[in-house]
Design an enzyme around this catalytic site. Structure first.
Site, mmCIF file in Angstrom:
data_model
loop_
_atom_site.group_PDB
_atom_site.id
_atom_site.type_symbol
_atom_site.label_atom_id
_atom_site.label_comp_id
_atom_site.label_asym_id
_atom_site.label_seq_id
_atom_site.Cartn_x
_atom_site.Cartn_y
_atom_site.Cartn_z
ATOM 1 N N HIS A 124 60.366 60.532 37.564
ATOM 2 C CA HIS A 124 61.360 59.699 36.892
ATOM 3 C C HIS A 124 61.427 60.154 35.433
ATOM 4 C CE1 HIS A 124 62.834 55.929 34.991
ATOM 5 N NE2 HIS A 124 63.291 55.601 36.185
ATOM 6 N N LYS A 227 59.171 45.262 39.183
ATOM 7 C CA LYS A 227 59.307 45.889 40.500
ATOM 8 C C LYS A 227 58.290 45.302 41.483
ATOM 9 C CE LYS A 227 60.792 50.218 38.375
ATOM 10 N NZ LYS A 227 62.214 50.446 38.653
HETATM 11 N N1 PMP Z 1 58.731 55.492 37.108
HETATM 12 C C1 PMP Z 1 59.313 55.287 38.281
HETATM 13 C C2 PMP Z 1 58.858 56.077 39.479
HETATM 14 C C3 PMP Z 1 60.318 54.329 38.395
HETATM 15 O O1 PMP Z 1 60.910 54.117 39.566
HETATM 16 C C4 PMP Z 1 60.701 53.588 37.253
HETATM 17 C C5 PMP Z 1 61.809 52.548 37.308
HETATM 18 N N2 PMP Z 1 62.932 52.959 38.026
HETATM 19 C C6 PMP Z 1 60.050 53.846 36.055
HETATM 20 C C7 PMP Z 1 59.063 54.797 36.031
HETATM 21 C C8 PMP Z 1 60.389 53.115 34.798
HETATM 22 O O2 PMP Z 1 60.071 51.782 34.904
HETATM 23 P P1 PMP Z 1 60.535 50.743 33.780
HETATM 24 O O3 PMP Z 1 62.004 51.016 33.555
HETATM 25 O O4 PMP Z 1 60.289 49.422 34.385
HETATM 26 O O5 PMP Z 1 59.728 51.026 32.569
#
Ligand code: PMP
Length: 411
Positions: A124, A227
């Site tokens: 990500h 999540k």
């Molecule tokens: N890493 C992964 C694998 C994710 O799916 C996400 C959220 N889509 C994030 C990091 C970032 O999370 P957040 O936006 O809640 O900080």
């Protein structure tokens, strides 16, 4: 094979009974964020109604009470991850902030020109960009482990890229775009053998499988409360104590100091050292409630439920002519990415929405992975404990409808 008994917990989630566009809501965008059970909504509301005060600074009863609730939430996170101590848990805004904390507090004072940070091609953006910033600041170099076309990590390439300059390996536990589950314990053991520190991005893992940071052996583990059926704006970083204790603060302010003088300031031990300012107390309380909620059901049961849904959905989508699944790794969590011939993922998402089916369409904050796969994005359905076979039926029916509207129905 006997099928796992499906959970029936949708009634715990008030939002799921609201119609969308006059249709029953099939919420399949859990990778983006999950819905909240009454237990979480009431915990946060109850905090403001009965327990609100600032923490760590009150002689008065309410402040001490609020501090106890905040500390109890930290203990819940410790239990969720099986950390050795609650002092190894730092509250953050979420995964993104947790990773940035490690980059700036662990990485910035340590890394130097030519040091290497190893990530995978399926990360990500929040497990890429903080390292790019760190590389610019320190002269370190970002290396990328390739991903096979089916969404699995190229393990041989990982071995080859791991070298004596590798200082940090930053890997996702579960790919948010494809659902691939990485063998994080094995990768951690290899990284440690090469002398590197390991950070695991657990954003897509904690709600879907049991996580044991001691069994994985990693040095850092990051996740987001939202999540995991918890509130937004709260998450946590697990860090091995020896590492946290050796890291300087990354933000200064109240609550993170021991003594302040203009000549010299000393800092509180971890985790307080990393929690400058008044934290998201109500959010932490909500997260604690979310953790108790999922642990009450059992993460093994949740994993079995979502796996059954994944199997059902994979089979149903594979039957749709003109639909291509993207990411077919052997070990997958409840995430299904796909493309439908002749229909852009955004158009598909819009038509599905009009049927009450909420999915995500786009690059899923994993643009390098999409580039690697040679596609601009995908449609993605991702499951949670409250989803049911009826949600998958709704998904399939809505895809058929989109194909009829576009005149692309193969059959
Ligand atoms: N890493 C992964 C694998 C994710 O799916 C996400 C959220 N889509 C994030 C990091 C970032 O999370 P957040 O936006 O809640 O900080």
């Amino acid at each position: 094979a006997t099928r796992p008994a499906l959970l029936q917990r949708a009634a715990d989630f008030p939002i799921l009974s609201r119609p969308v566009h006059g249709k029953r809501l099939a919420y399949l965008d859990n990778g983006a964020t999950t819905q909240k059970p009454d237990a979480v909504i009431e915990a946060e509301r109850g905090f403001y109604r009965h327990s609100n005060a600032n923490i760590h600074r009150g002689v008065h009863w309410l402040s001490q009470h609020a501090t106890e609730l905040y500390d109890a939430a930290r203990t819940s996170v410790q239990g969720l991850l099986n950390a050795a101590s609650a002092d190894e848990i730092v509250f953050t805004r979420g995964t993104t902030e947790a990773i940035n904390l490690v980059a700036q507090s662990w990485g910035r004072p340590r890394l130097t020109v030519g040091d290497e940070i190893l990530v995978t091609h399926m990360e990500h953006h929040s497990n890429i960009v903080p390292w790019q910033l760190l590389c610019e600041q320190t002269g370190a170099v970002l290396k990328v482990v390739p991903v096979e076309i089916n969404g699995e990590l190229d393990m041989l390439a990982f071995d080859g890229l791991l070298g004596e300059r590798t200082r940090l390996v930053a890997i996702t536990h579960v790919s948010n775009a494809l659902g691939t589950v990485l063998p994080v314990a094995e990768l951690t053991a290899k990284a440690h053998a090469a002398g590197a520190v390991v950070l695991v991005d657990g954003a897509q893992a904690v709600a879907h499988t049991t996580v044991d940071v001691q069994a994985i052996g990693c040095d850092f583990y990051a996740f987001s409360g939202h999540k995991l059926y918890g509130p937004t704006g709260i998450g946590a970083l697990y860090g091995r104590r020896a590492l946290l204790d050796a890291m300087p603060p990354w933000q200064g302010g109240g609550d993170m100091i021991r003594t302040v003088a203009f000549e010299h300031t000393t800092f509180a031990p971890s985790p307080q050292r990393f929690e400058a300012g008044t934290p998201n107390i109500a959010g932490a309380v909500g997260l604690g409630a979310a953790i108790e909620y999922v642990r009450g059901i059992g993460l093994e049961r949740i994993a079995a439920h979502e796996h059954a849904l994944l199997e059902q959905a994979t089979a149903a989508l594979a039957d749709i002519r003109g639909l291509r699944l993207v990411g077919t790794a052997a070990n997958k969590a409840g995430i299904l990415s796909f493309l439908v011939d002749g229909i852009h993922p955004h158009d598909l998402g819009t038509i599905l929405d009009s049927e009450g089916v909420a999915i995500r369409a786009g690059h899923h904050c994993a643009m390098p992975l999409m580039t690697r796969l040679g596609i601009p994005g995908t449609a993605r359905a991702s499951f949670a404990l409250y989803n049911s076979p009826a949600d998958i039926d709704a998904l399939v029916a809505a895809i058929h409808k989109a194909q009829r509207m576009f005149g692309t129905r193969g059959a």
